[in-house]
Design a protein around this motif. Structure first.
Motif, PDB file in Angstrom:
ATOM      1  N   ILE A   1      -1.106   2.481  -6.726  1.00  0.00           N
ATOM      2  CA  ILE A   1      -1.675   3.673  -7.272  1.00  0.00           C
ATOM      3  C   ILE A   1      -3.193   3.421  -7.826  1.00  0.00           C
ATOM      4  CG2 ILE A   1      -1.246   5.172  -9.139  1.00  0.00           C
ATOM      5  CD1 ILE A   1       1.671   4.433  -9.390  1.00  0.00           C
TER       6      ILE A   1
ATOM      7  N   GLN B   1      -1.669   7.581  -3.068  1.00  0.00           N
ATOM      8  CA  GLN B   1      -2.256   6.594  -4.141  1.00  0.00           C
ATOM      9  C   GLN B   1      -2.644   7.595  -5.371  1.00  0.00           C
ATOM     10  OE1 GLN B   1      -5.507   4.677  -1.745  1.00  0.00           O
ATOM     11  NE2 GLN B   1      -4.284   2.828  -1.882  1.00  0.00           N
TER      12      GLN B   1
ATOM     13  N   ASP C   1      -2.606   9.006  -9.178  1.00  0.00           N
ATOM     14  CA  ASP C   1      -2.469   8.476 -10.407  1.00  0.00           C
ATOM     15  C   ASP C   1      -1.430   9.596 -11.099  1.00  0.00           C
ATOM     16  OD1 ASP C   1      -4.245  10.482 -11.208  1.00  0.00           O
ATOM     17  OD2 ASP C   1      -5.840   8.975 -12.198  1.00  0.00           O
TER      18      ASP C   1
ATOM     19  N   ARG D   1       1.194  10.087  -9.812  1.00  0.00           N
ATOM     20  CA  ARG D   1       2.621   9.252  -9.409  1.00  0.00           C
ATOM     21  C   ARG D   1       3.502   8.815 -10.692  1.00  0.00           C
ATOM     22  NH1 ARG D   1       1.547   5.077  -5.017  1.00  0.00           N
ATOM     23  NH2 ARG D   1       3.468   4.437  -5.580  1.00  0.00           N
TER      24      ARG D   1
END
Length: 229
Positions: free
Chosen positions: A194, A202, A204, A206
């Motif tokens: 991340i 990737q 952020d 997540r």
């Protein structure tokens, strides 16, 4: 003569440090590679003290899978239930429980009397699925935990009882973190990185998960605040 700029050196340093971490896990996994893999479908979940899963404000659990687990506790534990003895009954095949604190010199293996703290990460090996029972502190005046970090790779444990994005979880160090890497215990591999301000895989946005731990790279010393009491 090959010249490497500061940015290049920073990248190489990050890669070399993370390479050491990966080698550590590879060696540990190699030592048990001859053992038969066990899944939750094949083997019942064993438990530590207590005979059933309980989840309320003062109780919780960490569910381990067979293999390496990268875990944490979401809040402070009760004073009489806050040491590594919470893992009593766990069959670790002789493996130590490991934590890493760059500020204090790197890897440390735990004894039964060592404190288990929120915001800290722990590598735990289990030969079978295993449930670790947690009993949380009921002190209404406790100060929210903070973890001091130094420039480079640091481990941190997710705090809170519900998932939160990496962006929100690391809000207190939003200007210093660059990368977060988690561990997928189901397949025994590191997850996709991340990136702070990243997109797609990737991104952020997540989610980070309760009772999980993560690696984070920070560019300078900082203090990570808990997002849960």
């Amino acid at each position: 003569m090959l010249l490497i700029g500061k940015a290049g050196k920073d990248v190489m340093t990050r890669l070399s440090l993370f390479g050491v971490l990966c080698i550590f896990l590879f060696v540990c996994s190699f030592l048990v590679s001859g053992e038969e893999s066990v899944t939750g479908e094949q083997t019942p979940v064993l438990s530590g003290p207590g005979d059933q899963e309980v989840s309320d404000y003062l109780n919780g659990s960490i569910n381990l899978v067979a293999g390496w687990n990268f875990v944490s506790v979401p809040r402070r534990l009760a004073n009489d239930a806050n040491t590594a003895s919470i893992f009593n009954g766990l069959d670790s095949a002789g493996h130590s429980i490991w934590t890493y604190n760059q500020k204090d010199g790197g890897w440390n293996d735990l004894t039964a009397d060592d404190k288990i703290l929120p915001l800290e990460g722990y590598w735990v090996y289990s030969t079978t699925p295993f449930r670790v029972h947690l009993r949380f502190s009921d002190d209404p005046l406790q100060v929210p935990p903070v973890k001091d970090m130094t420039a480079g790779w640091n481990m941190f444990g997710f705090t809170g009882n519900t998932p939160a994005s990496a962006r929100d979880s690391l809000l207190s160090i939003r200007n210093t973190w660059t990368e977060v890497i988690g561990w997928d215990p189901a397949i025994q591999q590191f997850e996709v990185t991340i990136v702070n301000g990243g997109s797609n895989e990737q991104a952020d946005s997540r989610m980070l998960e309760p009772t999980r731990s993560y690696w984070v790279y920070v560019t300078e010393s900082c203090s990570l605040a808990s997002i849960g009491a």
